[in-house]
Design an enzyme around this catalytic site. Structure first.
Site, PDB file in Angstrom:
ATOM      1  N   SER A 127       0.844  -1.199   0.000  1.00  0.00           N
ATOM      2  CA  SER A 127       0.000   0.000   0.000  1.00  0.00           C
ATOM      3  C   SER A 127       0.872   1.239   0.000  1.00  0.00           C
ATOM      4  CB  SER A 127      -0.900   0.011   1.239  1.00  0.00           C
ATOM      5  OG  SER A 127      -1.546   1.258   1.380  1.00  0.00           O
ATOM      6  N   TYR A 140      -3.631  -1.263   9.537  1.00  0.00           N
ATOM      7  CA  TYR A 140      -3.440  -1.557   8.119  1.00  0.00           C
ATOM      8  C   TYR A 140      -2.056  -1.130   7.643  1.00  0.00           C
ATOM      9  CZ  TYR A 140      -4.442  -1.373   3.062  1.00  0.00           C
ATOM     10  OH  TYR A 140      -4.409  -1.536   1.700  1.00  0.00           O
TER      11      TYR A 140
END
Length: 236
Positions: A127, A140
């Site tokens: 990410s 996350y």
């Protein structure tokens, strides 16, 4: 047995994973997907990446249908938006389990095929939040940062075995997961984000698939341990 290489894509039921599966199939590979939901692909298996027994069972079926797996793209993942002090440890572990431990399980499951073949390609979808950090996404971001670190370590460990390991951290990509976050009000003004992106558009799952296809190609055989951001210039 066909000499066509077999690829496994996790999270292949939708979004980035589905786009990767479609691209690799178009490039001439056999492609199997695993996801919590059935995929529109021909070789679709329902499995939870946090459950090693489910992965191993799916892999046994893939072996029977398509042969050994020498290409792996880890695209399964789940986001989470919550103030850090409001995250229970159980919720923290769940996000880390999906986004990091799932990558551990699938890589460990397919490595024997790659080692035996003397050739392998692993691409981990991390990410762009690992570059910049994002408030309210600490679990996350921590998990995806772990994916980048794992990528670099495994590249060094398995390069001598003919296996490359790279990561693609997507930026702002138009996926069902992003649109759900938008509906929940987690993303703010999407148009403002697009206007702040140098290329002035939202990313497409196919943009990520193209980067994966390159890493998997023979032309990328001298590239390993790299983190290739595909983010429209938002993170450099």
């Amino acid at each position: 047995m066909s000499t066509t290489k077999t690829a496994l894509v996790t999270g292949g039921g939708s979004g980035i994973g589905l786009a990767v599966a479609n691209r690799l199939r178009a490039d001439g590979y056999h492609v199997a997907t695993i996801d919590l939901n059935a995929s529109e692909t021909d070789f679709s298996y329902i499995a939870d990446v946090t459950d090693r027994a489910q992965i191993d069972a799916a892999l046994a079926e893939i072996h029977a249908a398509l042969g050994p797996v020498t290409i792996l793209v880890n695209a399964a993942g789940r986001d989470s938006f919550r103030r850090f002090t409001d995250i229970s440890f159980e919720d923290w572990k769940k996000i880390v389990d999906i986004n990091l431990h799932g990558v551990f399980h699938t890589i460990q499951a397919v490595l024997p095929d790659m080692i035996e073949a003397g050739w392998g390609r692993i691409v981990n979808i991390s990410s762009s939040s690992t570059h910049s950090g994002v408030p309210y996404m600490s679990a996350y971001v921590a998990a995806k940062s772990g994916v980048n670190g794992l990528t670099k370590s495994l590249a060094l460990e398995y390069g001598p075995a003919g296996i490359t390991v790279n990561a693609v951290p997507p930026g702002f990509i138009d996926t069902p997961m992003l649109r759900k976050a938008e509906t929940r009000g987690n993303l703010g003004d999407i148009n403002a984000t697009i206007n702040a992106t140098p290329v002035r558009r939202i990313g497409r799952p196919e943009d990520i698939a193209a980067a994966c296809a390159f890493f998997i190609s023979e032309e990328a055989g001298y590239i390993t341990g790299q983190i290739l951001g595909v983010n429209g210039g938002r993170n450099t």
